[in-house]
Scaffold this motif. Structure first.
Motif, short mmCIF file in Angstrom:
data_model
loop_
_atom_site.label_atom_id
_atom_site.label_comp_id
_atom_site.label_asym_id
_atom_site.label_seq_id
_atom_site.Cartn_x
_atom_site.Cartn_y
_atom_site.Cartn_z
N MET A 1 0.77 -1.47 -0.26
CA MET A 1 0.11 0.04 -0.34
C MET A 1 0.89 1.51 0.09
N THR A 2 0.32 2.18 -0.85
CA THR A 2 1.52 3.35 -0.97
C THR A 2 1.44 4.33 0.32
N ARG A 3 2.32 4.86 0.44
CA ARG A 3 2.19 5.64 1.84
C ARG A 3 2.74 7.11 1.48
N PHE A 4 1.94 8.05 2.53
CA PHE A 4 1.73 9.71 2.44
C PHE A 4 2.76 9.91 3.17
N GLY A 5 3.41 11.24 2.76
CA GLY A 5 3.92 11.98 3.53
C GLY A 5 3.66 13.32 3.56
N LYS B 1 12.50 -5.09 -1.61
CA LYS B 1 12.64 -3.98 -2.90
C LYS B 1 12.59 -3.23 -1.52
N SER B 2 13.57 -1.81 -2.26
CA SER B 2 13.90 -0.46 -1.03
C SER B 2 12.57 0.17 -1.32
N LYS B 3 12.90 1.29 -0.70
CA LYS B 3 11.41 2.54 -0.55
C LYS B 3 11.94 3.44 -2.09
N LYS B 4 10.89 3.77 -2.92
CA LYS B 4 11.27 4.79 -3.41
C LYS B 4 10.03 5.86 -3.43
N ILE B 5 10.65 7.00 -2.86
CA ILE B 5 10.73 8.00 -2.04
C ILE B 5 10.07 9.22 -3.37
N GLY B 6 9.21 9.54 -3.21
CA GLY B 6 8.89 10.52 -4.31
C GLY B 6 7.74 11.61 -3.43
N GLY C 1 5.22 3.65 -9.92
CA GLY C 1 5.76 3.01 -8.88
C GLY C 1 6.44 3.17 -6.94
N TYR C 2 6.00 4.21 -7.40
CA TYR C 2 6.20 5.12 -5.57
C TYR C 2 6.02 4.18 -4.64
N THR C 3 6.32 4.16 -3.60
CA THR C 3 6.02 3.79 -3.13
C THR C 3 5.76 4.43 -1.23
N ASP C 4 6.15 5.27 -1.58
CA ASP C 4 5.81 7.63 -0.61
C ASP C 4 6.49 7.56 -1.05
N ILE C 5 4.84 8.69 -1.52
CA ILE C 5 4.59 10.09 -1.89
C ILE C 5 4.49 11.14 -1.04
N ALA C 6 5.71 12.01 -0.74
CA ALA C 6 5.47 13.11 0.19
C ALA C 6 4.52 14.40 -0.80
N LEU C 7 3.91 15.06 0.11
CA LEU C 7 3.44 15.86 -0.85
C LEU C 7 3.81 17.71 0.35
N VAL C 8 3.98 18.43 -0.78
CA VAL C 8 3.85 19.57 0.25
C VAL C 8 3.10 20.66 -0.36
N ILE D 1 -6.11 17.06 -6.39
CA ILE D 1 -5.05 16.68 -6.53
C ILE D 1 -4.47 15.50 -6.43
N VAL D 2 -5.27 14.06 -5.78
CA VAL D 2 -5.57 13.05 -6.96
C VAL D 2 -5.17 12.42 -7.82
N GLU D 3 -5.77 13.21 -8.49
CA GLU D 3 -5.09 13.14 -10.51
C GLU D 3 -3.89 12.97 -10.60
N LYS D 4 -3.28 14.65 -9.53
CA LYS D 4 -1.93 15.17 -10.25
C LYS D 4 -1.12 13.81 -9.39
N VAL D 5 -1.65 13.55 -8.36
CA VAL D 5 -0.08 12.33 -7.14
C VAL D 5 -0.92 11.24 -7.66
N LYS D 6 -1.86 10.65 -8.60
CA LYS D 6 -1.65 9.99 -8.66
C LYS D 6 -0.14 8.78 -10.36
N PRO D 7 0.39 9.41 -10.78
CA PRO D 7 1.12 9.64 -11.55
C PRO D 7 2.88 8.80 -10.86
N TYR D 8 2.39 9.50 -9.88
CA TYR D 8 2.91 8.89 -8.92
C TYR D 8 3.72 7.54 -7.96
N TRP D 9 2.64 7.01 -8.33
CA TRP D 9 2.37 5.52 -7.43
C TRP D 9 2.05 4.26 -9.06
N GLU D 10 1.94 5.63 -9.94
CA GLU D 10 1.48 4.69 -10.95
C GLU D 10 3.12 4.13 -11.66
#
Length: 329
Positions: A1-5, A214-219, A295-302, A284-293
């Motif tokens: 499951m994708t994690r959000f930061g 597998k490593s984390k991929k943090i975007g 393969g990013y496991t962790d996505i930080a929002l600014v 906002i979800v649509e803008k973030v969506k390409p990251y988990w698509e």
């Protein structure tokens, strides 16, 4: 499951405010928090640049669950790698094993301040590789002497080392940097939702280390939530138009005046095309969506703008996290 930061943006908020936001971000349900590590903001309108490591030490004491990252620290000029190794180990102790050291090869904006100049990209990469190796060796707690091309370490030992070994994330941008740095790191850091980055990292990580895990991929992605869309666009343009330049430009500009000049022709609508602005959480979800698509496991929002943080965390962050988790599951 994708994690959000949540991003603790040292360039747009003061240190006390960041500590407060960190606690509220944990309470609202973010999985992790990342902090920038700058000596200067990109634009004068941002108005801040406190010392990330002091702030993160305080954050480690007011939080108990979220993982913490530097996103990212440059260990090649402004900081000697032996000093980075020491403060990373200390923060890992203070955070009870929740800290990951995020490293990158830096920006002129921050590194030129100590008067050592700004090397070519090839030299920076050489320095960075050597610095990561030094940081790794010192985490052992053993006495280290290093005679390298760029650094000397003379009989150094970390006297306080964490029970939970420090993990390292490295910022990469393409095939060459992945091949070079994936074998040295635990996790990948990048800001572009490109599947080829993830695929290249996994391949290089497996070949370079022989590890199957597998490593984390943090975007990371900026957003500018606010109740008024036009006001949000105006704020994003004022504070974040530097983002349109890309790292090929951003890494070499030395001052806020340089960033102001380089972005003088960036229009508000250009920023709005890149950054989701306004109250629409689905947008906002649509803008973030390409990251988990990708393969990013962790996505930080600014969340852009200090003046928006309190309301974002109180009103929007919780519902947004629900939508992001539902969409990415």
């Amino acid at each position: 499951m994708t994690r959000f930061g949540y991003t603790l943006m040292t360039e747009q908020s003061g240190p006390k405010q960041l500590v407060d936001y960190a606690q509220k971000a944990e309470n609202v349900g973010f999985d992790f928090e990342v902090s920038s590590d700058h000596y200067s903001p990109w634009l004068s309108a941002q108005g801040h640049a406190s010392y990330a490591w002091t702030m993160l030490g305080a954050v480690a004491q007011v939080t108990s669950r979220v993982e913490l990252y530097t996103y990212v620290t440059c260990p090649i000029i402004r900081y000697h790698p032996a000093v980075v190794a020491q403060k990373a180990a200390t923060l890992q102790i203070l955070a009870d094993g929740r800290f990951t050291l995020g490293l990158g090869s830096g920006e002129n904006l921050n590194e030129h301040v100590v008067g050592q100049g700004w090397p070519s990209v090839d030299k920076r990469q050489d320095m960075f590789e050597e610095a990561v190796k030094i940081i790794r060796q010192l985490q052992s707690g053993e006495l280290i002497t290093w005679e390298g091309e760029h650094y000397r370490v003379d009989s150094a030992r970390l006297w306080d080392t964490p029970d939970t070994p420090l993990e390292i994330g490295v910022a990469v941008s393409g095939e060459k940097s992945i091949e070079r740095f994936a074998p040295l790191a635990d996790h990948m850091i990048s800001t572009e939702p490109k599947p080829e980055l993830i695929e290249g990292w996994d391949k290089a990580r497996h070949v370079g280390t022989g590890l199957a895990q597998k490593s984390k991929k943090i975007g990371q992605i900026p957003i500018c939530w606010g109740p008024d869309e036009q006001a949000a666009i105006t704020l994003a343009h004022e504070q974040f138009r530097w983002f349109a330049g890309g790292w090929a430009v951003n890494a070499d500009l030395p001052t806020t005046a340089g960033f102001a000049g380089a972005t003088q022709f960036v229009r508000p609508e250009d920023v709005a095309d890149t950054i989701a602005c306004g109250p629409d959480l689905d947008a906002i979800v649509e803008k973030v969506k390409p990251y988990w698509e990708a393969g990013y496991t962790d996505i930080a929002l600014v969340q852009v703008g200090d003046e928006t943080q309190e309301r974002f965390l109180a009103e929007a962050a919780g519902p947004l996290l629900e939508k992001l988790r539902a969409a990415s599951s």
